[in-house]
Design an enzyme around this catalytic site. Structure first.
Site, PDB file in Angstrom:
ATOM      1  CE  LYS A 110     -35.316  22.134   7.848  1.00  0.00           C
ATOM      2  NZ  LYS A 110     -33.986  22.695   8.058  1.00  0.00           N
ATOM      3  CE  LYS A 157     -37.253  26.527   3.615  1.00  0.00           C
ATOM      4  NZ  LYS A 157     -35.881  26.623   3.223  1.00  0.00           N
ATOM      5  CE  LYS A 166     -28.464  25.218   2.568  1.00  0.00           C
ATOM      6  NZ  LYS A 166     -29.274  25.174   3.772  1.00  0.00           N
TER       7      LYS A 166
HETATM    8  N1  AQP Z   1     -36.461  29.032  -0.773  1.00  0.00           N
HETATM    9  C1  AQP Z   1     -35.916  30.071  -0.185  1.00  0.00           C
HETATM   10  N2  AQP Z   1     -36.155  31.313  -0.635  1.00  0.00           N
HETATM   11  C2  AQP Z   1     -35.573  32.389  -0.023  1.00  0.00           C
HETATM   12  N3  AQP Z   1     -34.731  32.282   1.031  1.00  0.00           N
HETATM   13  C3  AQP Z   1     -34.470  31.055   1.488  1.00  0.00           C
HETATM   14  N4  AQP Z   1     -33.699  30.600   2.490  1.00  0.00           N
HETATM   15  C4  AQP Z   1     -33.759  29.252   2.543  1.00  0.00           C
HETATM   16  N5  AQP Z   1     -34.571  28.796   1.583  1.00  0.00           N
HETATM   17  C5  AQP Z   1     -35.034  29.894   0.908  1.00  0.00           C
HETATM   18  C6  AQP Z   1     -32.930  31.453   3.365  1.00  0.00           C
HETATM   19  O1  AQP Z   1     -31.572  31.049   3.324  1.00  0.00           O
HETATM   20  C7  AQP Z   1     -31.003  31.246   4.627  1.00  0.00           C
HETATM   21  C8  AQP Z   1     -30.258  30.028   5.037  1.00  0.00           C
HETATM   22  O2  AQP Z   1     -31.155  28.957   5.224  1.00  0.00           O
HETATM   23  P1  AQP Z   1     -30.653  27.703   6.040  1.00  0.00           P
HETATM   24  O3  AQP Z   1     -29.605  27.014   5.310  1.00  0.00           O
HETATM   25  O4  AQP Z   1     -30.266  28.117   7.399  1.00  0.00           O
HETATM   26  O5  AQP Z   1     -31.877  26.782   6.257  1.00  0.00           O
HETATM   27  P2  AQP Z   1     -33.276  26.735   5.657  1.00  0.00           P
HETATM   28  O6  AQP Z   1     -33.979  28.020   5.859  1.00  0.00           O
HETATM   29  O7  AQP Z   1     -33.950  25.531   6.240  1.00  0.00           O
HETATM   30  O8  AQP Z   1     -32.912  26.548   4.110  1.00  0.00           O
HETATM   31  P3  AQP Z   1     -32.867  25.269   3.214  1.00  0.00           P
HETATM   32  O9  AQP Z   1     -32.167  25.602   1.983  1.00  0.00           O
HETATM   33  O10 AQP Z   1     -34.245  24.737   3.053  1.00  0.00           O
HETATM   34  O11 AQP Z   1     -32.008  24.223   3.997  1.00  0.00           O
HETATM   35  P4  AQP Z   1     -32.412  22.828   4.550  1.00  0.00           P
HETATM   36  O12 AQP Z   1     -33.070  22.099   3.403  1.00  0.00           O
HETATM   37  O13 AQP Z   1     -31.145  22.205   4.979  1.00  0.00           O
HETATM   38  O14 AQP Z   1     -33.344  23.044   5.691  1.00  0.00           O
HETATM   39  C9  AQP Z   1     -32.137  31.627   5.570  1.00  0.00           C
HETATM   40  O15 AQP Z   1     -32.142  33.033   5.747  1.00  0.00           O
HETATM   41  C10 AQP Z   1     -33.347  31.203   4.820  1.00  0.00           C
HETATM   42  O16 AQP Z   1     -34.480  31.976   5.167  1.00  0.00           O
END
Ligand code: AQP
Length: 327
Positions: free
Chosen positions: A111, A193, A196
């Protein structure tokens, strides 16, 4: 009874990775654990956010939780910023965490590279706030996607360090991950991965994508020149699409491979897009239904926060006592 806890950042509309990686596992955990699910708004602001969009995203995430089957009678659903114990405990734990172990966190490294306005201290200490989220509630199990496993391990290390220094205070948590769905990859780049906050919306299938958008995203998803449809980790693009097909249809990898023998990506992708559309339609209808009643969503968050605050305050009293600041 075991306690299970997970949280999601309101950084954008949730995607299918969030659903399969975190939301559905907490729905399953409701059966035999005391469950907590919250919107981590203070985690979201570790990278720049538009305040109006953040406000909407908090309600949207809450609507997704409910639509996915999280029951506010069984699960304490709340907003992180409404429980001050999270940030207070994060400060105390940050005095135990080492710079080196935070520098090793892969999510921070990924990030940090994307930040154009400078890297915030909050982004660096994000895992400590997450440790506080978990430890505050004596959590045993943390259903997460694979990307968050390293953070849960840090929470465990900090709990152990605290207990050794100040006496038994925290439960040591364990990450739990689904066999299929713990790591859904980006459609435009299957080496990373699904996320969002990815630069291109072609990276993810959001829970609110309309059918034509889903079709376009799946048809343009990256694959390779070998047309065999199978789950082979050495071919991450196809393997990811087969994983998604398996999750939305409940068919095994072997069944999917057999069904597409002798067929090409065109047929497979068309069917996959339709399967996702069918899978998401009822969920989208429910999400829209909940969004019609923002006050009811706020009440659920407020009620959950009240219950969470009581538990958090008890734990914080013990923490303050043990570190020697309570007189
Ligand atoms: N690609 C993924 N596959 C499976 N699980 C996922 N999680 C996130 N991406 C995947 C799981 O969703 C939960 C919430 O995630 P988060 O919103 O706290 O942040 P993150 O892990 O950083 O997910 P994002 O979607 O990528 O958000 P941004 O882009 O804002 O950082 C967690 O349990 C995560 O493991």
């Amino acid at each position: 009874m075991q306690r299970a806890l997970t949280a999601i950042q309101p950084t954008n509309i949730l995607h299918i990775g969030n659903l399969f990686g975190a939301l559905l596992p907490i729905v399953e955990a409701q059966r035999d654990s005391q469950t907590f699910l919250f919107v981590v708004d203070y985690h979201a602001i570790t990278v720049p956010q538009d305040p109006k969009k953040l406000n909407q995203a908090i309600l949207f995430a809450t609507a997704c939780y409910l639509a996915a089957g999280v029951d506010p009678k069984k699960t304490i659903i709340f907003q992180q910023s409404l429980v001050p114990g999270h940030t207070e405990l994060a400060w105390i734990l940050s005095c135990l965490a080492h710079m080196g172990e935070l520098e090793r966190m892969t999510q921070y490294k990924d990030k940090a590279k994307k930040q154009t306005e400078g890297v915030s201290v909050g982004l660096f200490t994000y895992p400590v706030l997450m440790a506080a989220d978990i430890l505050l509630y004596d959590t045993n199990l943390v259903p997460v996607g694979e990307d968050q496993k390293q953070h849960v391990e840090l929470a465990r290390d900090l709990a152990d360090r605290f207990n050794k220094k100040f006496g038994k205070t925290f439960v040591l948590p364990e990450p739990i991950m689904r066999k299929v769905g713990a790591r859904i990859m980006g459609l435009d780049d299957p080496s990373k991965k699904m996320s969002k906050s990815a630069e291109s919306p072609r990276n993810y299938i959001s829970l609110m994508d309309p059918p034509d958008v889903i079709r376009k995203k799946i048809m343009s998803a990256m694959t390779d020149s070998n047309a065999i449809i199978e789950h082979d980790r050495r071919r991450p693009g196809v393997a990811n699409l087969v994983t998604i097909m398996s999750l939305v249809t409940d068919d095994s990898y072997a069944t999917i491979k057999a069904r597409y023998e002798g067929k090409g990506y065109g047929d497979f992708k068309k069917d996959l897009a339709e399967a996702i559309v069918i899978y998401l339609q009822p969920l989208q209808a429910k999400i829209n239904g909940f969004l019609q009643h923002p006050d009811a969503l706020k009440d659920i968050l407020e009620d959950g926060a009240k219950r969470a605050r009581e538990l958090a305050e008890k734990k914080m009293a013990q923490v303050r006592q043990n570190i020697g600041v309570a007189l």
